[in-house]
Design a protein around this motif. Structure first.
Motif, PDB file in Angstrom:
ATOM      1  N   MET A  75      -2.179 -14.866   3.623  1.00 45.22           N
ATOM      2  CA  MET A  75      -2.854 -14.220   4.748  1.00 45.22           C
ATOM      3  C   MET A  75      -3.733 -13.103   4.220  1.00 45.22           C
ATOM      4  O   MET A  75      -3.432 -12.517   3.173  1.00 45.22           O
ATOM      5  CB  MET A  75      -1.841 -13.624   5.732  1.00 45.22           C
ATOM      6  N   PRO A  76      -4.801 -12.773   4.926  1.00 42.45           N
ATOM      7  CA  PRO A  76      -5.578 -11.583   4.542  1.00 42.45           C
ATOM      8  C   PRO A  76      -4.715 -10.334   4.638  1.00 42.45           C
ATOM      9  O   PRO A  76      -3.650 -10.347   5.263  1.00 42.45           O
ATOM     10  CB  PRO A  76      -6.712 -11.566   5.578  1.00 42.45           C
ATOM     11  N   ALA A  77      -5.173  -9.271   4.025  1.00 40.23           N
ATOM     12  CA  ALA A  77      -4.446  -8.007   4.084  1.00 40.23           C
ATOM     13  C   ALA A  77      -4.266  -7.564   5.533  1.00 40.23           C
ATOM     14  O   ALA A  77      -5.146  -7.768   6.370  1.00 40.23           O
ATOM     15  CB  ALA A  77      -5.192  -6.934   3.298  1.00 40.23           C
ATOM     16  N   PRO A  78      -3.120  -6.972   5.855  1.00 43.16           N
ATOM     17  CA  PRO A  78      -2.866  -6.538   7.235  1.00 43.16           C
ATOM     18  C   PRO A  78      -3.898  -5.519   7.721  1.00 43.16           C
ATOM     19  O   PRO A  78      -4.448  -4.736   6.940  1.00 43.16           O
ATOM     20  CB  PRO A  78      -1.475  -5.906   7.151  1.00 43.16           C
ATOM     21  N   VAL A  79      -4.145  -5.549   9.018  1.00 46.39           N
ATOM     22  CA  VAL A  79      -5.083  -4.636   9.658  1.00 46.39           C
ATOM     23  C   VAL A  79      -4.306  -3.707  10.579  1.00 46.39           C
ATOM     24  O   VAL A  79      -3.510  -4.170  11.404  1.00 46.39           O
ATOM     25  CB  VAL A  79      -6.156  -5.409  10.457  1.00 46.39           C
ATOM     26  N   ALA A  80      -4.533  -2.400  10.452  1.00 47.28           N
ATOM     27  CA  ALA A  80      -3.835  -1.424  11.288  1.00 47.28           C
ATOM     28  C   ALA A  80      -4.327  -1.508  12.729  1.00 47.28           C
ATOM     29  O   ALA A  80      -5.520  -1.639  12.987  1.00 47.28           O
ATOM     30  CB  ALA A  80      -4.045  -0.021  10.739  1.00 47.28           C
ATOM     31  N   LEU A  81      -3.384  -1.456  13.653  1.00 43.95           N
ATOM     32  CA  LEU A  81      -3.731  -1.477  15.065  1.00 43.95           C
ATOM     33  C   LEU A  81      -4.516  -0.230  15.451  1.00 43.95           C
ATOM     34  O   LEU A  81      -5.401  -0.278  16.308  1.00 43.95           O
ATOM     35  CB  LEU A  81      -2.448  -1.572  15.902  1.00 43.95           C
ATOM     36  N   VAL A  82      -4.181   0.874  14.804  1.00 45.22           N
ATOM     37  CA  VAL A  82      -4.864   2.157  15.036  1.00 45.22           C
ATOM     38  C   VAL A  82      -5.416   2.635  13.707  1.00 45.22           C
ATOM     39  O   VAL A  82      -4.711   2.635  12.696  1.00 45.22           O
ATOM     40  CB  VAL A  82      -3.894   3.211  15.600  1.00 45.22           C
ATOM     41  N   ALA A  83      -6.672   3.017  13.676  1.00 45.31           N
ATOM     42  CA  ALA A  83      -7.294   3.514  12.445  1.00 45.31           C
ATOM     43  C   ALA A  83      -7.731   4.965  12.629  1.00 45.31           C
ATOM     44  O   ALA A  83      -8.412   5.282  13.594  1.00 45.31           O
ATOM     45  CB  ALA A  83      -8.484   2.641  12.063  1.00 45.31           C
ATOM     46  N   PRO A  84      -7.337   5.839  11.699  1.00 43.48           N
ATOM     47  CA  PRO A  84      -6.412   5.572  10.593  1.00 43.48           C
ATOM     48  C   PRO A  84      -4.985   5.418  11.106  1.00 43.48           C
ATOM     49  O   PRO A  84      -4.640   5.984  12.147  1.00 43.48           O
ATOM     50  CB  PRO A  84      -6.554   6.825   9.710  1.00 43.48           C
ATOM     51  N   PRO A  85      -4.154   4.670  10.395  1.00 41.10           N
ATOM     52  CA  PRO A  85      -2.773   4.473  10.860  1.00 41.10           C
ATOM     53  C   PRO A  85      -1.994   5.782  10.835  1.00 41.10           C
ATOM     54  O   PRO A  85      -2.200   6.614   9.943  1.00 41.10           O
ATOM     55  CB  PRO A  85      -2.209   3.473   9.852  1.00 41.10           C
ATOM     56  N   PRO A  86      -1.126   6.004  11.815  1.00 32.51           N
ATOM     57  CA  PRO A  86      -0.323   7.238  11.808  1.00 32.51           C
ATOM     58  C   PRO A  86       0.429   7.461  10.506  1.00 32.51           C
ATOM     59  O   PRO A  86       0.633   8.616  10.097  1.00 32.51           O
ATOM     60  CB  PRO A  86       0.635   7.023  12.990  1.00 32.51           C
ATOM     61  N   LEU A  87       0.846   6.389   9.842  1.00 34.87           N
ATOM     62  CA  LEU A  87       1.594   6.525   8.587  1.00 34.87           C
ATOM     63  C   LEU A  87       0.771   7.227   7.513  1.00 34.87           C
ATOM     64  O   LEU A  87       1.340   7.801   6.582  1.00 34.87           O
ATOM     65  CB  LEU A  87       2.038   5.149   8.100  1.00 34.87           C
ATOM     66  N   ALA A  88      -0.553   7.184   7.639  1.00 33.94           N
ATOM     67  CA  ALA A  88      -1.417   7.789   6.619  1.00 33.94           C
ATOM     68  C   ALA A  88      -1.145   9.279   6.455  1.00 33.94           C
ATOM     69  O   ALA A  88      -1.309   9.831   5.362  1.00 33.94           O
ATOM     70  CB  ALA A  88      -2.884   7.552   6.966  1.00 33.94           C
ATOM     71  N   GLY A  89      -0.721   9.936   7.503  1.00 32.16           N
ATOM     72  CA  GLY A  89      -0.430  11.363   7.406  1.00 32.16           C
ATOM     73  C   GLY A  89       1.047  11.677   7.555  1.00 32.16           C
ATOM     74  O   GLY A  89       1.415  12.817   7.874  1.00 32.16           O
ATOM     75  N   ALA A  90       1.891  10.686   7.325  1.00 30.07           N
ATOM     76  CA  ALA A  90       3.325  10.841   7.591  1.00 30.07           C
ATOM     77  C   ALA A  90       4.022  11.716   6.557  1.00 30.07           C
ATOM     78  O   ALA A  90       3.697  11.686   5.372  1.00 30.07           O
ATOM     79  CB  ALA A  90       3.994   9.476   7.629  1.00 30.07           C
ATOM     80  N   VAL A  91       4.998  12.454   7.027  1.00 34.40           N
ATOM     81  CA  VAL A  91       5.878  13.249   6.172  1.00 34.40           C
ATOM     82  C   VAL A  91       7.296  12.779   6.418  1.00 34.40           C
ATOM     83  O   VAL A  91       7.753  12.747   7.570  1.00 34.40           O
ATOM     84  CB  VAL A  91       5.760  14.750   6.486  1.00 34.40           C
ATOM     85  N   PRO A  92       8.031  12.363   5.392  1.00 30.96           N
ATOM     86  CA  PRO A  92       9.407  11.893   5.608  1.00 30.96           C
ATOM     87  C   PRO A  92      10.322  13.025   6.054  1.00 30.96           C
ATOM     88  O   PRO A  92      10.277  14.134   5.514  1.00 30.96           O
ATOM     89  CB  PRO A  92       9.817  11.347   4.238  1.00 30.96           C
ATOM     90  N   THR A  93      11.126  12.757   7.068  1.00 32.06           N
ATOM     91  CA  THR A  93      12.107  13.717   7.565  1.00 32.06           C
ATOM     92  C   THR A  93      13.400  12.971   7.875  1.00 32.06           C
ATOM     93  O   THR A  93      13.438  11.739   7.878  1.00 32.06           O
ATOM     94  CB  THR A  93      11.605  14.436   8.834  1.00 32.06           C
ATOM     95  N   CYS A 123       0.856  -1.186   0.000  1.00 28.33           N
ATOM     96  CA  CYS A 123       0.000   0.000   0.000  1.00 28.33           C
ATOM     97  C   CYS A 123       0.893   1.237   0.000  1.00 28.33           C
ATOM     98  O   CYS A 123       2.073   1.177   0.351  1.00 28.33           O
ATOM     99  CB  CYS A 123      -0.947   0.010   1.202  1.00 28.33           C
ATOM    100  N   ARG A 124       0.299   2.345  -0.425  1.00 29.73           N
ATOM    101  CA  ARG A 124       1.027   3.613  -0.469  1.00 29.73           C
ATOM    102  C   ARG A 124       0.350   4.605   0.458  1.00 29.73           C
ATOM    103  O   ARG A 124      -0.875   4.734   0.471  1.00 29.73           O
ATOM    104  CB  ARG A 124       1.074   4.158  -1.889  1.00 29.73           C
ATOM    105  N   HIS A 125       1.175   5.297   1.241  1.00 28.53           N
ATOM    106  CA  HIS A 125       0.708   6.385   2.098  1.00 28.53           C
ATOM    107  C   HIS A 125       1.566   7.613   1.788  1.00 28.53           C
ATOM    108  O   HIS A 125       2.694   7.725   2.280  1.00 28.53           O
ATOM    109  CB  HIS A 125       0.821   6.020   3.580  1.00 28.53           C
ATOM    110  N   GLY A 126       1.048   8.501   0.942  1.00 25.88           N
ATOM    111  CA  GLY A 126       1.820   9.678   0.569  1.00 25.88           C
ATOM    112  C   GLY A 126       3.118   9.294  -0.117  1.00 25.88           C
ATOM    113  O   GLY A 126       3.120   8.607  -1.139  1.00 25.88           O
TER     114      GLY A 126
END
Length: 253
Positions: free
Chosen positions: A222-240, A207-210
């Protein structure tokens, strides 16, 4: 088969100090002179401890989880100093870390990459001829970057399933995927990696997040992974790359 769980955590979420680390983790962190290596270690440990504690859902605290390593380098979780009976995989990139937790003792692997330009030399040196054809079929620079990094990331995930990492040739595994395949509700698309030496197939997801790409593989479907927290923090991540401001860092309290 139940789905694996995954959790993402940014460098800003890593707790200060050392109290949340286990004894072995603390000793290892104290030997790390360079900020980049130490920060990545701590960030990945926090993501893993949170993922394991959350997967248990029995009130276990992250500081009751310690991540240790087998002789081949693969991570293992210990809960209250007892070995946990499930497998996990860790990855980090650009001040973000991800932990993938298997629903069982089945080996899993994950890898986090950025969608960034890759040279033709990189593609030629590290990818198989079939993978090179997949990348060369991209419609433009953005898709070229996506495909090149996606193939590379899937290879890394599969090599973690094999518990070798990059000690083994990247040409020994070959990625099959359809970049145009439909995504599920959480953005996951299927992929497969074949062990060209052993003949096994490792099914997985991406999957792609930004700017980030996340891939997973497992020993069996296996089924697709399930995020422990929804939405996953990576969804709004900015690389630094915070370590660049102070490469040697300073001693943590």
């Amino acid at each position: 088969m139940k789905p694996p769980h995954w959790h993402s955590s940014g460098g800003d979420a890593t707790p200060p100090g050392w109290d949340w680390l286990g004894p072995l983790e603390r000793r290892r962190a104290q030997t790390m002179r360079f900020a980049k290596r130490r920060d990545e270690f701590l960030m990945a440990r926090w993501a893993a401890k949170t993922a394991v504690a959350g997967s248990l859902a029995d009130g276990t605290r992250p500081d009751e989880v310690e991540i240790r390593h087998a002789a081949d380098g693969a991570p293992h979780a210990y809960v209250r100093d007892e070995p946990w009976d499930r497998r996990l995989s860790l990855t980090d990139r650009a001040d973000w870390a991800v932990c993938l937790v298997s629903p069982s003792q089945v080996e899993v692997g994950c890898d986090l990459e950025l969608v960034e330009a890759r040279s033709e030399g990189f593609v030629r040196d590290w990818l198989t001829p079939a993978e090179q054809d997949l990348v060369s079929g991209a419609s433009g620079p953005e898709e070229h970057a996506l495909r090149a990094n996606l193939v590379w990331s899937a290879k890394e995930s599969a090599l973690k399933v094999l518990r070798t990492g990059l000690r083994r040739s990247t040409h020994s595994v070959e990625v099959t995927l359809d970049p145009a395949s439909a995504a599920d509700a959480d953005g996951w698309r299927p992929l497969s990696v074949r062990d060209r030496d052993g003949g096994a197939d490792f099914p997985g997801w991406w999957c792609r997040h930004g700017d980030f790409l996340l891939t997973t593989c497992a020993q069996e479907p296996m089924p697709a992974p399930v995020a422990l927290v929804a939405p996953p923090p990576l969804a709004g991540a900015v690389p630094t790359h915070r370590w660049m401001a102070e490469p040697l860092g300073g001693p943590r309290p």
